[in-house]
Design an enzyme around this catalytic site. Structure first.
Site: not given
Ligand code: IVH
Length: 671
Positions: A37, A39, A41, A87, A117, A119, A121, A140, A174, A226, A289, A313, A407, A410, A425, A430
């Site tokens: 780190d 180096e 910097d 989706l 892939e 997903k 959050d 988005r 994401e 993605y 996909k 999901k 409290c 005490c 408190c 205490c």
């Molecule tokens: S593809 C048209 N791939 O999930 C395709 N989305 O519920 C659009 N997300 O809005 C998305 N991981 O924010 C895709 N590997 C992934 C993802 C992903 C997370 C999120 C993304 C999307 C939402 C849809």
């Protein structure tokens, strides 16, 4: 250096930017840094200096801009050239099969390849590159227009500011925060008495949608990509596209799989459902996909979502349970924290029986009553959270909880100072506060004294052995041996652990004091700035607030801490006991002189003694640079076994060519 011409400076700036981009990529995306780190910097500082001296060198794609510029008055909107669709969801394997049948029917095919892939959050974003330069980015939004957040995206270290190839494209992905970073962020916010984030998704969204990019820069945001918007990449499948993005050093998740059948895709979903807690970030499912990009076009979109993709999901990592009771915990700063005692439930692999309600306001906001059924989730790794009350399950027998006026430890009256979230408190002796202070001092992130948790701290206090932190360092084995649950062995171990903690760096001690607002990060910043307790102690308000990220609240709390008479006495006794009061300076280079300062190297063919990585590391440690292609300015081409075309090119350009033995000599590693 001082007489550097503009032209030299410009070349050097280019080199520095390339090196910084490469090290950034290795550190933040590959998780495989080549240099320390410190180096890193130094490279950064050199570039900052150059840009200061030659303002003409400043540019939008310079890594010096990652710290975040001035706050903006508001967000502007940006229209997506291709809409960012959502989706459709599948909640079980049958729904996946239905999706697959639909796809194959519409495509008129017996078999279709799918790419799976994770997903993650987080928050969906779009990034535009023009001829390899990052020029614009947006959230988005509603899918058609988003908020323009270019300046904030620029602060994310995983976003390359310049790509290796001058391509023009829009990438989508994401932005997220890892569980551990989320926890640390919330811990820090509690420390600073700021509202905490409910989950990593909110934390990521809140950090990215900031008008002040410096705030975004201070948050540990990560990114994975993605998808593509408009582009002209020479790819025909999604898997090739991801590989291509990877090659451009754009961050792509390694957890992906090309599946020949929907069954394989379903297996991928099930596997990651079981393994999701192993990941350092939260996922809420798997995205499946169609791999073939032409086929995708034929399938097209509905109004909301593409026909070629579906999200499998997972159920949220949440459980419901009953609140048996609500207790009050008195913290080390005297703050009263309500804690829910739960009927034990297993969640994300561990049994949860308590959840913090943080403070009076959060308790009121959630409206939790004793006897309520509640939904809980593990927000990060440790802190369980009450998400909401299941009001429909109330019987009427639930009891509203009132915050106490005294409290519980005490009995002193508690006060909620104006503008603060907590009742406190204010009794300095205490018992609950003292015990919490001792336990905090000994905790892992502070002085890390193993075997001194809250129960032991309470015992030591009850027995009259430890009344303040300094007393710990005067404990003797003979005093501890007779105590309940200790004995000879534990007494010896505890004394030795305490002794060991004396040599901790200053920042741990400072954090261990439990000064209000002085969390782990503030302690590190302060110790790294003043190095010595005496310097810090002598610093006034202006000097303290001049330290980056140290605001008036922290400064005020420090001044009050050092002014208190008990503090002087405690510091004297800690000092007498031999507790370390200083912070080691950042590590320098590992002993080697900077004998290759400014020299550039390229390799061709394989070396016997070192891997390429190792050889590069040795060069960089000595101040040299490793480049990937031969140019007239190159200092050395190192040839190993079976060199390629680079050798001819070097000869043409008159570059010095050396063999491995000469290279080893140059490093000073021979003999
Ligand atoms: S593809 C048209 N791939 O999930 C395709 N989305 O519920 C659009 N997300 O809005 C998305 N991981 O924010 C895709 N590997 C992934 C993802 C992903 C997370 C999120 C993304 C999307 C939402 C849809």
């Amino acid at each position: 250096m001082e007489n550097q011409s503009m032209e030299e400076a410009s070349l050097r700036a280019k080199e520095l930017r390339e090196a910084i981009a490469e090290h950034n990529y290795r550190y933040h995306t590959l998780d495989d840094p080549l240099i320390s780190d410190h180096e890193f910097d130094r490279l950064m500082r050199e570039l900052i200096e150059l840009e200061k001296r030659f303002p003409g060198l400043r540019s939008d794609d310079s890594p010096t801009g990652r710290v975040g510029g001035a706050p903006r008055p508001g967000f502007t909107t940006l229209e997506h050239r291709l809409p960012m669709l959502g989706l459709d969801n599948a909640f079980d394997i049958q729904e996946l099969r239905d999706f697959d049948s639909r796809v194959r029917r519409l495509a008129g095919l017996d078999a279709v390849d799918y790419i799976c892939e994770l997903k993650i959050d987080g928050l969906a974003v779009s990034l535009q590159y023009e001829e390899g330069r990052f020029i614009r980015g947006a959230t988005r939004g509603d899918g058609f227009t988003g908020e323009e957040i270019t300046h904030n995206l620029r602060t994310i270290r995983q976003v390359p500011l310049r790509l290796a190839e001058p391509v023009t494209l829009e990438v989508r992905g994401e932005v997220y925060i890892s569980r551990a970073d989320f926890e640390a962020l919330n811990r820090e916010r509690l420390e600073q008495e700021q509202p905490i984030f409910a989950n990593p998704r909110n934390a990521a969204a809140g950090s990215l949608r900031q008008l002040d990019p410096r705030i975004t820069a201070s948050r540990p945001l990560r990114l994975f990509l993605y998808g593509l918007g408009e582009h002209n990449l020479p790819v025909t499948t999604h898997s090739d596209m991801l590989a291509y993005l990877e090659q451009l050093h754009l961050p792509v998740s390694p957890h992906r799989m090309l599946c020949r059948t929907i069954k394989e895709a379903g297996d991928f979903c099930r596997t990651w459902e079981e393994r999701r807690s192993e990941l350092p970030y939260e996922i809420d499912g798997v995205v499946i996909k169609v791999d073939d990009l032409l086929l995708r076009e034929r399938l097209g979109n509905t109004a909301r979502s593409p026909r070629w993709s579906i999200a499998f999901k997972y159920p949220p990592e949440e459980k419901s349970t009953r609140v048996r009771d609500i207790l009050i915990n008195v913290g080390r700063t005297g703050a009263l924290t309500p804690v829910a005692v739960l009927e034990p439930v297993l969640i994300s692999g561990s049994t949860v029986q308590r959840a913090s309600l943080h403070n009076e306001d959060i308790l009121a906001e959630k409206g939790v009553r004793i006897g309520d059924m509640v939904v809980i989730r593990k927000a990060g790794e440790i802190i369980p959270e009450i998400v909401r009350v299941l009001e429909e399950k109330r019987s009427g027998a639930e009891k509203i909880f009132e915050m106490p006026k005294h409290c519980p430890s005490c009995g002193s009256p508690v006060i909620r100072p104006p503008g603060e979230a907590a009742r406190r408190c204010f009794n300095p002796s205490c018992p609950a506060q003292i015990v919490e202070r001792i336990a905090h001092f000994a905790s892992r992130r502070a002085m890390n004294i193993e075997g001194l948790g809250p129960a032991r701290a309470a015992l030591l206090w009850r027995e009259g052995l430890v009344k303040n932190l300094a007393d710990l360092y005067f404990l003797e084995e003979a005093q501890l041996e007779p105590l309940e649950g200790l004995g000879k062995k534990s007494a010896r171990e505890l004394v030795s652990e305490i002794k060991k903690s004396k040599s901790n760096p200053l920042h741990r001690l400072l954090f261990g004091f439990g000064i209000r607002f002085v969390g782990e990060r503030a302690a590190q910043l302060l110790a790294g700035h003043f190095f010595k307790m005496e310097k810090l102690r002598g610093a006034g308000f202006a000097e303290l607030t001049a330290v980056p990220e140290i605001g008036p609240e922290i400064a005020g709390a420090l001044l009050r801490f050092f002014e208190a008479p008990q503090t002087s006495e405690m510091l004297e006794r800690l000092n007498a006991a031999g507790v370390n009061f200083s912070e080691p300076a950042a590590k320098g280079t590992a002993g080697e002189e900077r004998m290759l300062e400014g020299k550039s190297f390229v390799f061709s063919g394989s070396l016997e003694r070192y891997t390429r990585n190792k050889a590069a590391e040795l060069i960089i440690r000595r101040g040299g640079r490793v480049l990937s292609s031969v140019s007239g300015k190159l200092d050395y081409l190192v040839v190993g076994d079976k060199p390629g075309g680079k050798l001819n090119r070097a000869r043409e350009l008159g570059v010095t060519v050396i063999d491995e033995a000469t290279f080893i000599e140059l490093l000073g590693e021979s003999g």
